[in-house]
Motif scaffolding. Structure first.
Motif, mmCIF file in Angstrom:
data_model
loop_
_atom_site.group_PDB
_atom_site.id
_atom_site.type_symbol
_atom_site.label_atom_id
_atom_site.label_comp_id
_atom_site.label_asym_id
_atom_site.label_seq_id
_atom_site.Cartn_x
_atom_site.Cartn_y
_atom_site.Cartn_z
ATOM 1 N N GLY A 86 0.797 -1.199 0.250
ATOM 2 C CA GLY A 86 0.002 0.003 -0.094
ATOM 3 C C GLY A 86 1.006 1.231 0.158
ATOM 4 N N LEU A 87 0.418 2.126 -0.633
ATOM 5 C CA LEU A 87 1.202 3.483 -0.468
ATOM 6 C C LEU A 87 0.181 4.868 -0.211
ATOM 7 N N VAL A 131 -2.619 -1.326 -2.886
ATOM 8 C CA VAL A 131 -3.547 -0.667 -2.005
ATOM 9 C C VAL A 131 -3.236 0.898 -2.080
ATOM 10 N N MET A 132 -4.518 1.749 -1.733
ATOM 11 C CA MET A 132 -4.331 3.155 -1.644
ATOM 12 C C MET A 132 -4.708 3.450 -0.272
ATOM 13 N N ILE A 133 -3.600 4.357 0.351
ATOM 14 C CA ILE A 133 -3.898 4.715 1.805
ATOM 15 C C ILE A 133 -3.701 6.318 1.880
ATOM 16 N N ALA A 134 -4.956 6.766 2.850
ATOM 17 C CA ALA A 134 -4.867 8.172 2.793
ATOM 18 C C ALA A 134 -5.669 8.419 4.195
ATOM 19 N N GLY A 143 -10.523 -0.899 -8.609
ATOM 20 C CA GLY A 143 -10.969 -2.298 -8.045
ATOM 21 C C GLY A 143 -10.042 -2.619 -7.035
ATOM 22 N N LYS A 144 -8.917 -1.733 -6.691
ATOM 23 C CA LYS A 144 -8.004 -2.076 -5.680
ATOM 24 C C LYS A 144 -8.599 -1.363 -4.272
ATOM 25 N N PRO A 145 -8.227 -1.947 -3.347
ATOM 26 C CA PRO A 145 -8.468 -1.560 -1.790
ATOM 27 C C PRO A 145 -8.096 -0.015 -1.412
ATOM 28 N N LYS A 146 -8.887 0.778 -0.816
ATOM 29 C CA LYS A 146 -8.613 2.072 -0.519
ATOM 30 C C LYS A 146 -8.965 2.360 0.932
ATOM 31 N N VAL A 147 -7.932 2.324 1.564
ATOM 32 C CA VAL A 147 -7.897 2.431 3.173
ATOM 33 C C VAL A 147 -7.593 3.671 3.871
ATOM 34 N N GLY A 148 -8.776 4.130 4.649
ATOM 35 C CA GLY A 148 -8.635 5.466 5.340
ATOM 36 C C GLY A 148 -8.486 5.390 6.965
#
Length: 321
Positions: A169-170, A187-190, A208-213
């Motif tokens: 994840g980045l 994975v996206m991280i924000a 389609g990739k996970p996006k994590v907050g």
């Protein structure tokens, strides 16, 4: 339905408590867990900063189902990318496939300790790009030699390598980081519920990739006490990423947040025991297109009441988002 995670906040609890708390978080039904990778707390009042990779190894053995993730590790200053690759591969083996490697360009707060200075953000992004490429090559197997602008690698190899490497994840905060994450990350991280981050990430290959907050919360049966604790330990949070990544120590964060008022904290962090308030704080992430959000309970001594309440009241309500 958005997945709800639990944060092992290493800045506000010691290593044994962090492991005990994530075991309890697994038991009450959190979908995943993330852990901060810090050398310093943000403020003296938080008072902790254990080595997260030891904590994660212990957590992998103490739990059986809950996914684990760094949120986030900087692979460019305190750690060389070949060492990060070894750490992550070992964690994937220990957790039997439950680990995700969250990476970011770091904060001066944690990386200044090795005395290499703190370059401009553009250079830090270049270093992160090169580091991710090295880590990917090591995950693929075989010997890696790399002579780049920022890193040198001489005949490195992962001898204990999982069949399925940990997803990477980045952390993103703007167009350039979204472009990088879309190309190189799984994975996206924000830490901000901005739909434009999601759209930019997806446009660059992240569809389609996970996006994590992530969001701080402060549960307490006494709302005034919750606001007071959030002010004491999380008043730094409102500085924003451009500020928070540059300040080198706790004294700086204390000075930068000296004029933050209780009402300022209460406006940005849900405090107290109203389930509706907590749900409404998480809702913007769901509406922005995030697939997962990790909660940070403010205050290391307040985990058990929070986890009990989360099991009975909060998690069922959040499942409706």
């Amino acid at each position: 339905m958005i997945k709800v995670g639990y944060t092992m906040m290493t800045e506000q609890a010691g290593p044994r408590q962090l492991v005990e708390d994530v075991v309890r978080a697994e038991g009450v039904g959190f979908d995943f867990s993330v852990a901060s990778d810090h050398y310093f707390p943000w403020l003296d009042e938080q008072g902790h900063a254990p080595y997260v990779w030891s904590v994660l190894g212990a957590a992998a053995q103490a739990t059986s189902t809950i996914p684990l993730m760094t949120y986030v590790t900087c692979p460019t200053f305190r750690y060389h990318p070949v060492v990060v690759a070894q750490k992550a591969a070992t964690m994937q083996l220990l957790s039997e496939g439950r680990f995700r490697l969250g990476l970011g360009s770091g904060e001066n707060l944690n990386e200044h300790v090795v005395g290499r200075g703190w370059p401009a953000v553009s250079v830090r992004q270049e270093m992160l790009t090169e580091a991710v490429q090295i880590i990917r090559r090591l995950f693929d197997g075989g010997y890696v030699t790399h002579h780049g602008e920022h890193f040198q690698v001489e005949a490195a190899k992962l001898w204990d390598r999982p069949d399925t490497p940990p997803p990477i994840g980045l952390a993103v905060s703007g167009r350039d980081s979204c472009e990088l994450a879309g190309r190189l990350a799984d994975v996206m991280i924000a830490v901000e519920p901005k739909s434009k981050l999601v759209s930019m990430f997806e446009a660059e290959g992240g569809r389609g990739k996970p996006k994590v907050g992530q969001i701080p919360v402060c549960y307490d049966t006494d709302r005034e006490r919750a606001v007071s604790r959030a002010l004491e330990q999380f008043r730094w949070f409102g500085g924003g990423w451009k500020v928070n990544s540059e300040i080198p120590g706790t004294a700086g964060f204390d000075a930068a947040s000296q004029f933050v008022r209780p009402e300022d904290v209460a406006a940005s962090i849900p405090c107290g025991y109203s389930v509706d308030d907590f749900v409404e704080a998480v809702r913007p992430y769901a509406e922005a297109g995030f697939t997962e959000v990790a909660l940070v309970q403010v205050g290391g001594d307040a985990q058990q009441p929070f986890l009990d309440w989360a099991e009975k009241a909060l998690l069922p309500a959040l499942r409706e988002l």
